[in-house]
Design an enzyme around this catalytic site. Structure first.
Site, PDB file in Angstrom:
ATOM      1  CE  LYS B  61     -30.070  23.548 123.086  1.00 38.86           C
ATOM      2  NZ  LYS B  61     -31.117  24.619 123.960  1.00 38.86           N
ATOM      3  CB  SER B 130     -28.479  26.999 125.338  1.00 36.04           C
ATOM      4  OG  SER B 130     -29.882  26.526 125.056  1.00 36.04           O
ATOM      5  CB  SER B 154     -32.052  28.739 124.774  1.00 39.21           C
ATOM      6  OG  SER B 154     -31.212  28.858 126.135  1.00 39.21           O
TER       7      SER B 154
END
Lengths: 414, 414
Positions: B61, B130, B154
């Protein structure tokens, strides 16, 4: 050097401008820092802010990210490194109106290899570590306020060695976002200033918690626990003398001084600091160790060579012991109003090769309790020797209040 | 796409080279990522490592620091930003032999403004957030493993929306050093893969904790608590259907399915997530907000406008409520072997303007308990719908073991 509170008062009154207060710090830095070597980098000019700390020039340890000054971590690996953002504590300083006087020297990654900084009382003695520059700059009166970090004893110890006041607040009271981690369960930001009164004033301004600017406590009837950290090797006689001196002053002022030996669980917790820090430091410095091992200074390199052998089981056990220790500490410290103990094992080491010993600080860092030291006396080598107050987790205001009362007694007795 | 375990087995056997396994991922990324938009940046070439994850291409990420790839935080403020060091989790991946396939798209600073990523099952539906790129890349079979982070929901939510397996382990099991903070008491790293089996294999390799590669649990006599998170608004009917379906499968395999309503303290804790996150996010993004407010995307900007009004007293109270909640959760979860509950409130939103809702994830993030989801079924719009397992803090191996047993039932029933 004016105190933080006095700068704030005069700036608020219009007696001086914030700019004039900053110029005062700037000229002291110019005059003294060539010898003292407290600063790693400094801005072109000190620009005043607005708020309760307007006119206050604050040093920031060089493991704390700044968006407009390099952040060298005390290591060639980060030479000239320029972070993108300011750390949360830097933003808090700016929001309160303080001005960053510069980045202060740190031992490499806040471990034990000495920084270039000198002790303001003796250039051949250690300033301590790891927050060496912050402690020396404040103790020498170059700046009224500085930020350090403590994982073992890196705020209280250099302050005690250099003769500054300092607080390591409760764990996480000051946010560590943007601070280079060493051991995330231990790393704690702290403040250095000339007095407990200034520490309270600044801590309240930085946290938006006005109760931390606590009024002086009444010593009449105060239960002052006296503890010698029996789980660690005894200190030099001067430290015992300092402990007795502050206890006697408090007693004369009406406090009940109660000797409190630490419960056995705290001796276990004291030992757990090691494997806990070892595991977390191995993770925090994993990139540096894998890619730049030869560029690490010798103590840190040797430490990481060993620390990486820590097993998950040892780490988990250390966390369990620490958790038990925190419960026991909470109850034990609840039996008194505040604890007084040694701040360091002696005067600053008579060498620049060692930053001294954190054995009287480590347990409290692990327990997350607030710790505060103020200058008290000189030892046989003419260097500062003091004591340390310890309070329950979250009782930072109480520790500050008692420290303010004690420092008034110290001044009166001097 | 081969599973993580199968890649490891074949590489260890010499059936395939680690390089060949990486080439497989690389060619899938080349073929699909133009549409999927799961990656924010990628290295020139995938170079194999050595260790249990050799040949495993892993997405990371883009709020996680990498020393040789930019780290854009999903925001123009960090466009092209190049950190100095790898985050601890990246070092753990490399130490285990994995290869960084690239940085995966994230919502800006891991908040709610959508990333450019598409849901692999429907390009007009949200992939969630996210950790959108990590979930989509794994669910689409581009890579066998990816790293996400969860502060609300997330990790679990985008995995559920995209149809990937995912684990949000116990708080701090995976070190967050080098991960851009949003809310430090909540931010938790997690893994996405095709199956619970792969999650266990990878988590064990990344943590040097072999017990996390847990053997499949026996469902015979297992006490499976069924909870509907009554403190949050009810989900779409498909989610209730998924919950009943997995409970029925487990029951048929010999598990005792026991309905467990959440204690009242957990409803309080659920509400405490808000002020706790608000206060910490205000600190974590203080520099960005003060200096680049106009460059923040609208949801985050509006959020921070409000969040900064949180008071220290509200934050302290939220921490107290969370602490009480953790004690209650520990006892409550101790009454069953593992809890099953909703993973998300429905299928992925039928819009690219929303990343969905974390209301069935937030409590567990705050409690620090391990959470795991595996693909189960499709909803009325043809998108994945699943369930979530929750275990006691530290009982990650048990959650993995039960998930492995359940995923075998799911495959058998399909």
């Amino acid at each position: 050097m004016l105190s933080v509170r006095e700068i704030a008062r005069r700036v608020a009154n219009g007696e001086i401008s914030a700019q004039a207060a900053l110029v005062e710090s700037e000229s002291r830095i110019e005059a003294r820092d060539g010898e003292l070597r407290a600063f790693a980098s400094r801005p072109q000019a000190l620009v005043p802010g607005e708020g309760p700390l307007a006119g206050v020039a604050c040093g920031v340890k060089d493991i704390i990210d700044t968006a407009d000054l390099p952040t060298g971590m005390g290591s060639s690996i980060y030479e000239g490194w320029q972070p993108r953002a300011d750390a949360a504590i830097v933003m808090a300083l700016k929001a309160a109106g303080a001005t960053i006087a510069g980045k202060t020297q740190t031992t490499a990654f806040a471990f034990l290899d000495p920084a270039p900084t000198r002790n303001p009382h003796d250039p051949t003695a250690s300033p301590g570590g790891s927050s060496a520059g912050s402690a020396a700059a404040v103790a020498a009166g170059l700046i009224p306020l500085a930020i350090g970090t403590q994982t073992g004893g890196s705020v209280i110890r250099p302050a005690a060695y250099c003769g500054a006041a300092a607080i390591k607040p409760s764990y996480d009271l000051l946010p560590t976002v943007g601070v280079k981690p060493y051991s995330r369960s231990l790393d704690t930001l702290g403040l250095m200033a000339a007095s407990a009164d200034d520490l309270g004033f600044a801590l309240a301004a930085l946290t938006a918690r006005p109760e931390l600017d606590a009024a002086e406590a009444s010593l009449e009837g105060l239960r002052l626990g006296l503890n010698r950290q029996e789980f660690a090797e005894a200190p030099e006689p001067a430290c015992e003398e300092a402990l007795q001196r502050i206890a006697a002053l408090a007693g004369q002022a009406g406090a009940s001084v109660i000797e409190r030996a630490a419960p056995a669980e705290l001796a276990d917790a004291y030992k757990a600091h090691g494997p806990l820090q070892d595991w977390e430091a191995t993770q925090a410095l994993g990139w540096e160790y894998a890619n730049h091992r030869d560029a690490l200074p010798p103590k840190l390199r040797a430490y990481l060579d060993q620390a990486r052998l820590t097993t998950p089981a040892q780490y988990d056990e250390a966390r369990r012991v620490a958790r038990r220790g925190r419960h026991v500490t909470e109850a034990w410290l609840g039996e008194v109003d505040v604890l007084v103990t040694y701040a360091a094992p002696g005067e600053a080491p008579a060498t620049l090769a060692s930053t001294g010993d954190s054995r009287f600080n480590r347990l409290w860092t692990l327990m997350g309790t607030p710790c505060l030291t103020v200058p008290l006396m000189r030892g046989p080598r003419g260097l500062p020797v003091s004591f340390q107050l310890v309070g329950r987790f979250g009782a930072d205001a109480q520790v500050i209040a008692v420290a303010k009362a004690l420092e008034r007694l110290i001044v009166a007795a001097a």
